[in-house]
Write a protein that holds these residues in place. Structure first.
Motif, PDB file in Angstrom:
ATOM      1  N   PRO A   1      -9.527  -2.326  -2.513  1.00 14.03           N
ATOM      2  CA  PRO A   1      -8.600  -1.800  -3.513  1.00 14.03           C
ATOM      3  C   PRO A   1      -7.829  -0.603  -2.957  1.00 14.03           C
ATOM      4  CG  PRO A   1     -10.866  -1.895  -4.365  1.00 14.03           C
ATOM      5  CD  PRO A   1     -10.917  -2.203  -2.909  1.00 14.03           C
ATOM      6  N   GLY A   2      -6.633  -0.416  -3.464  1.00 18.60           N
ATOM      7  CA  GLY A   2      -5.847   0.729  -3.048  1.00 18.60           C
ATOM      8  C   GLY A   2      -4.450   0.700  -3.635  1.00 18.60           C
ATOM      9  N   ARG A   3      -3.859   1.863  -3.739  1.00 15.36           N
ATOM     10  CA  ARG A   3      -2.511   1.986  -4.296  1.00 15.36           C
ATOM     11  C   ARG A   3      -1.426   1.584  -3.311  1.00 15.36           C
ATOM     12  NH1 ARG A   3      -1.755   4.416  -9.179  1.00 15.36           N
ATOM     13  NH2 ARG A   3       0.432   4.644  -8.652  1.00 15.36           N
ATOM     14  N   ILE A   4      -1.749   1.543  -2.022  1.00 13.34           N
ATOM     15  CA  ILE A   4      -0.735   1.253  -1.006  1.00 13.34           C
ATOM     16  C   ILE A   4      -0.319  -0.216  -0.996  1.00 13.34           C
ATOM     17  CG2 ILE A   4      -2.363   0.825   0.889  1.00 13.34           C
ATOM     18  CD1 ILE A   4       0.966   2.686   1.231  1.00 13.34           C
ATOM     19  N   TRP A   5      -1.231  -1.114  -1.361  1.00  8.90           N
ATOM     20  CA  TRP A   5      -0.960  -2.548  -1.247  1.00  8.90           C
ATOM     21  C   TRP A   5       0.283  -3.004  -2.012  1.00  8.90           C
ATOM     22  CZ3 TRP A   5      -3.141  -3.964   2.869  1.00  8.90           C
ATOM     23  CH2 TRP A   5      -4.439  -3.586   3.202  1.00  8.90           C
ATOM     24  N   PRO A   6       0.452  -2.640  -3.280  1.00  5.56           N
ATOM     25  CA  PRO A   6       1.665  -3.098  -3.980  1.00  5.56           C
ATOM     26  C   PRO A   6       2.953  -2.574  -3.346  1.00  5.56           C
ATOM     27  CG  PRO A   6       0.041  -2.311  -5.547  1.00  5.56           C
ATOM     28  CD  PRO A   6      -0.464  -1.957  -4.193  1.00  5.56           C
TER      29      PRO A   6
END
Length: 156
Positions: free
Chosen positions: A56-61
């Protein structure tokens, strides 16, 4: 919807566009060089969606939005080449010298897949080529990725 749900929808959209491209190829519409360029960012977007399931992480999108923006940009550029708005790579257009090293036997050979030029439209629907449709759908997917980047993460 959560960040993960929106991201998976966008990644699935890229997967469907890739499947469509390969489907057209299977029925005889061979891709040109620029068509192939447009596939790589979609493959990256699919992998980004899968990576979100593992890490999980905010960077992916944001990375998914970047990938779909890149393929949309290539699609817009390709559309311009097809419509003679600007010149494309000389290695895959009818105005280039990319075929200069081929002899008559090479050009007339029936072995191999044949030459597909980037400035020729092989299929169109509603006046838009595959490159144009890729650009439109990719921009929509980019908006979904951007919405995912701003969405709340799933509650665990």
């Amino acid at each position: 919807m959560t960040r993960l749900q929106l991201s998976l929808i966008a990644a699935a959209g890229s997967l469907l566009l890739l499947a469509g491209a390969f489907g057209f190829q299977l029925i005889g519409y061979l891709p040109c060089k620029m068509c192939l360029w447009q596939r790589w960012p979609h493959a990256a977007a699919v992998l980004i969606g899968l990576a979100m399931l593992i890490v999980p992480g905010r960077i992916w999108p944001w990375l998914g939005a970047l990938a779909t923006a890149v393929t949309a940009g290539i699609g817009i550029f390709h559309t311009g080449v097809e419509r003679d708005w600007w010149e494309g790579p000389t290695s895959c257009t009818s105005s280039g010298t990319g075929l200069g090293d081929l002899g008559g036997a090479d050009l007339l050979s029936t072995d191999g897949p044949g030459i597909v030029l980037c400035d020729q439209v092989s299929w169109a629907f509603a006046g838009l080529s595959m490159a144009s449709w890729n650009a439109i759908f990719s921009l929509v997917l980019m908006l979904i990725w951007l919405r995912a980047a701003r969405a709340a993460p799933a509650m665990r």
